[in-house]
Design an enzyme around this catalytic site. Structure first.
Site, mmCIF file in Angstrom:
data_model
loop_
_atom_site.group_PDB
_atom_site.id
_atom_site.type_symbol
_atom_site.label_atom_id
_atom_site.label_comp_id
_atom_site.label_asym_id
_atom_site.label_seq_id
_atom_site.Cartn_x
_atom_site.Cartn_y
_atom_site.Cartn_z
ATOM 1 N N HIS A 267 -5.402 -3.342 2.038
ATOM 2 C CA HIS A 267 -6.568 -2.733 2.150
ATOM 3 C C HIS A 267 -6.436 -1.937 3.395
ATOM 4 O O HIS A 267 -5.587 -2.355 4.302
ATOM 5 C CB HIS A 267 -7.706 -3.924 2.625
ATOM 6 C CG HIS A 267 -9.120 -3.421 2.748
ATOM 7 N ND1 HIS A 267 -9.588 -2.782 3.690
ATOM 8 C CD2 HIS A 267 -10.157 -3.270 1.642
ATOM 9 C CE1 HIS A 267 -10.827 -2.270 3.562
ATOM 10 N NE2 HIS A 267 -11.228 -2.681 2.183
ATOM 11 N N ASP A 318 -11.715 -7.196 -4.942
ATOM 12 C CA ASP A 318 -11.451 -7.072 -6.316
ATOM 13 C C ASP A 318 -10.672 -7.893 -7.037
ATOM 14 O O ASP A 318 -10.841 -8.321 -8.093
ATOM 15 C CB ASP A 318 -10.737 -5.716 -6.330
ATOM 16 C CG ASP A 318 -11.828 -4.666 -6.181
ATOM 17 O OD1 ASP A 318 -12.891 -4.637 -6.411
ATOM 18 O OD2 ASP A 318 -11.273 -3.547 -5.406
HETATM 19 N N1 COA Z 1 0.996 -3.731 -3.680
HETATM 20 C C1 COA Z 1 2.340 -3.454 -3.310
HETATM 21 N N2 COA Z 1 2.502 -3.005 -1.947
HETATM 22 C C2 COA Z 1 1.356 -2.623 -1.055
HETATM 23 C C3 COA Z 1 -0.044 -2.845 -1.655
HETATM 24 C C4 COA Z 1 -0.091 -3.285 -2.966
HETATM 25 N N3 COA Z 1 -1.330 -3.602 -3.307
HETATM 26 N N4 COA Z 1 -0.824 -2.291 -0.783
HETATM 27 C C5 COA Z 1 -0.092 -2.027 0.281
HETATM 28 N N5 COA Z 1 1.223 -2.040 0.003
HETATM 29 C C6 COA Z 1 2.215 -1.521 0.881
HETATM 30 C C7 COA Z 1 2.782 -0.076 0.737
HETATM 31 O O1 COA Z 1 3.625 0.318 -0.276
HETATM 32 C C8 COA Z 1 3.134 0.155 1.987
HETATM 33 O O2 COA Z 1 4.659 -0.236 1.892
HETATM 34 P P1 COA Z 1 5.885 0.869 2.931
HETATM 35 O O3 COA Z 1 5.332 0.785 4.345
HETATM 36 O O4 COA Z 1 6.925 0.046 2.344
HETATM 37 O O5 COA Z 1 5.606 2.007 2.169
HETATM 38 C C9 COA Z 1 2.462 -0.914 2.970
HETATM 39 O O6 COA Z 1 2.144 -1.829 1.974
HETATM 40 C C10 COA Z 1 1.110 -0.138 3.640
HETATM 41 O O7 COA Z 1 0.409 0.271 2.693
HETATM 42 P P2 COA Z 1 -0.552 1.681 2.802
HETATM 43 O O8 COA Z 1 -0.243 2.303 1.809
HETATM 44 O O9 COA Z 1 -0.173 2.293 4.286
HETATM 45 O O10 COA Z 1 -1.713 1.425 2.828
HETATM 46 P P3 COA Z 1 -3.186 2.146 2.660
HETATM 47 O O11 COA Z 1 -4.082 1.976 3.715
HETATM 48 O O12 COA Z 1 -2.851 3.793 2.517
HETATM 49 O O13 COA Z 1 -3.693 1.708 1.124
HETATM 50 C C11 COA Z 1 -4.607 0.549 -0.491
HETATM 51 C C12 COA Z 1 -4.647 0.830 1.329
HETATM 52 C C13 COA Z 1 -5.884 -0.264 -0.763
HETATM 53 C C14 COA Z 1 -4.951 1.756 -1.269
HETATM 54 C C15 COA Z 1 -3.375 0.049 -1.091
HETATM 55 O O14 COA Z 1 -3.381 -1.467 -0.331
HETATM 56 C C16 COA Z 1 -3.561 -0.237 -2.426
HETATM 57 O O15 COA Z 1 -3.232 0.710 -3.235
HETATM 58 N N6 COA Z 1 -3.910 -1.296 -3.031
HETATM 59 C C17 COA Z 1 -3.937 -1.664 -4.605
HETATM 60 C C18 COA Z 1 -5.273 -1.029 -4.892
HETATM 61 C C19 COA Z 1 -6.370 -1.955 -4.800
HETATM 62 O O16 COA Z 1 -6.288 -3.098 -4.657
HETATM 63 N N7 COA Z 1 -7.513 -1.380 -4.196
HETATM 64 C C20 COA Z 1 -8.870 -2.106 -3.733
HETATM 65 C C21 COA Z 1 -8.915 -1.900 -2.207
HETATM 66 S S1 COA Z 1 -10.272 -2.647 -1.867
#
Ligand code: COA
Length: 381
Positions: A267, A318
């Site tokens: 998140h 979710d």
């Molecule tokens: N699966 C695997 N790795 C994940 C992850 C996931 N669901 N969510 C975050 N990470 C990892 C990222 O790859 C990143 O790793 P790195 O530092 O080695 O590159 C690290 O965790 C930090 O994540 P980041 O991309 O900075 O988070 P964000 O704030 O940009 O993105 C989301 C947040 C929600 C978009 C992201 O967690 C995601 O895509 N989740 C899956 C989709 C989802 O469930 N969305 C519903 C949100 S309520």
């Protein structure tokens, strides 16, 4: 923080990470304590103690209703559930393979053209339009769900509550009170979450002084993406792909080895766990007990343990909501439209808040393209 600060360049906050774009009095997300309040009330208490109709009123009006206020609000919602025949005909014309989120977005856009107060963007008219949207969206999405399977839509029933009526319009029957409550809890938990992507999109549109239907259409467009609302569908596809608990550990280890995103985890704001997950997980488990679906719980447990152990990443709302809707019998592509039926309340509250103290939302960008150059005439290119 995720920003680039090259020599002499302005600081860029990619993804607007860490940026406070405005103030709000609607909800507060507190990542330090994994908590969330709507108008000051903890969301888990609202979910357990109130019906979604009370929460909708709270978000729109700022206070929980007393009995008289709730009766009047429910009366208005129930009286506005009907949708124009013309809209049913239009939905029938949509491509069968269209994603229901695209159909929902288009239908809401259409409702904007038909609304009796289409030209009136006053706060009073906007609130009335918001209530009409809150009343009509369940009817719209139930019609979409049935028509895409070649079934006739079922008319709303004014004697049923909000959640019961959704089951009635999707399936022609209302399940027992515990299942209805689990669904109602999901509606409350999905209703509002500060400046998430779809809410911010809705506020950007409202800030141009466009109408609420335009703002909500933008919100629905943003919610579709799998990084946002679309994740509840993606979670269920993932659980089905894994299929059995025995395959779960190998499946997730392989994904993590390949640095793939695992849907339903992570998140932008919460880093230590999503405030809404314990409540939804509790009701998901009750639904599984009643309707069967233990294997989804077992797979979910293994995935959550592995994600925590290997990546220190927690599930988001979710993750438990997807399988809950699946066990209730909703088709997977309808999960995000169900989210719309709830989030319309949060979007509307934000549109009203934006309109009541508006400033056009228009950030800057730092140009990194080709330096200025002369146009070469076509003949010389
Ligand atoms: N699966 C695997 N790795 C994940 C992850 C996931 N669901 N969510 C975050 N990470 C990892 C990222 O790859 C990143 O790793 P790195 O530092 O080695 O590159 C690290 O965790 C930090 O994540 P980041 O991309 O900075 O988070 P964000 O704030 O940009 O993105 C989301 C947040 C929600 C978009 C992201 O967690 C995601 O895509 N989740 C899956 C989709 C989802 O469930 N969305 C519903 C949100 S309520």
């Amino acid at each position: 923080m995720n920003h680039i600060a090259a020599e002499g360049a302005p600081q860029v906050f990619k993804g607007l990470v860490g940026v406070h774009a405005d103030v709000t009095a609607i909800s507060k997300v507190m990542p330090e304590t994994n908590s969330l309040t709507y108008r000051g009330y903890p969301v888990q208490d609202l979910a357990e103690q109130c019906r979604f109709e009370e929460v909708a009123y709270l978000l729109l009006e700022g206070e929980l209703p007393n009995r008289r206020q709730l009766r009047a609000f429910e009366k208005e919602e129930r009286a506005n559930r009907g949708i124009p025949k013309k809209l049913i005909r239009i939905i029938e014309e949509f491509p069968r393979r269209a994603h229901p989120m695209d159909a929902t977005r288009t239908a809401v856009s259409f409702l904007g053209m038909e609304d009796p107060e289409a030209g009136d963007n006053s706060l009073e008219a906007t609130k009335r339009k918001a209530i009409r949207l809150y009343a009509k969206i369940p009817t719209v999405i139930a019609a979409i769900a049935r028509l895409r399977k070649g079934k006739r839509p079922i008319r709303p029933k004014a004697e049923l509550g909000f959640a019961e009526n959704i089951f009635h319009m999707f399936f022609g029957r209302v399940p027992d009170a515990e299942i209805v409550k689990a669904f109602d809890v999901s509606m409350t938990l999905y209703a509002e979450h500060s400046f998430n992507a779809s809410t911010f999109a809705a506020r950007v549109v409202a800030s141009t002084m466009a109408d609420i239907h335009a703002a909500v259409t933008a919100g629905i467009a943003a919610l579709k993406g799998p990084l946002h609302g679309g994740a509840n569908e993606a979670v269920m596809h993932m659980l089905k792909e894994i299929g059995t608990p025995a395959r779960a550990k190998g499946w997730i280890d392989d994904k993590l080895e390949h640095r793939a995103l695992v849907m339903g985890f992570g998140h932008r704001v919460y880093r230590k766990g999503d405030s809404r997950v314990p409540t939804m997980a509790k009701w998901r488990d009750r639904v599984a007990e009643r309707l069967g679906g233990q294997k989804w719980l077992e797979i979910s447990r293994i995935l959550a343990e592995e994600m925590l152990a290997k990546k220190n990443i927690h599930p988001n709302l979710d993750f438990p909501a997807g399988p809950t809707y699946y066990m209730m019998g909703f088709d997977i592509p309808m999960f995000t439209p169900l989210f719309v039926a709830s989030r319309i309340t949060g979007w509307s509250a934000h549109v009203l808040e934006q309109m009541s103290d508006n400033r056009l939302i228009r950030p800057l960008s730092h140009y990194v393209g080709v330096p200025e150059r002369a146009v070469v005439p076509l003949a010389a290119r």
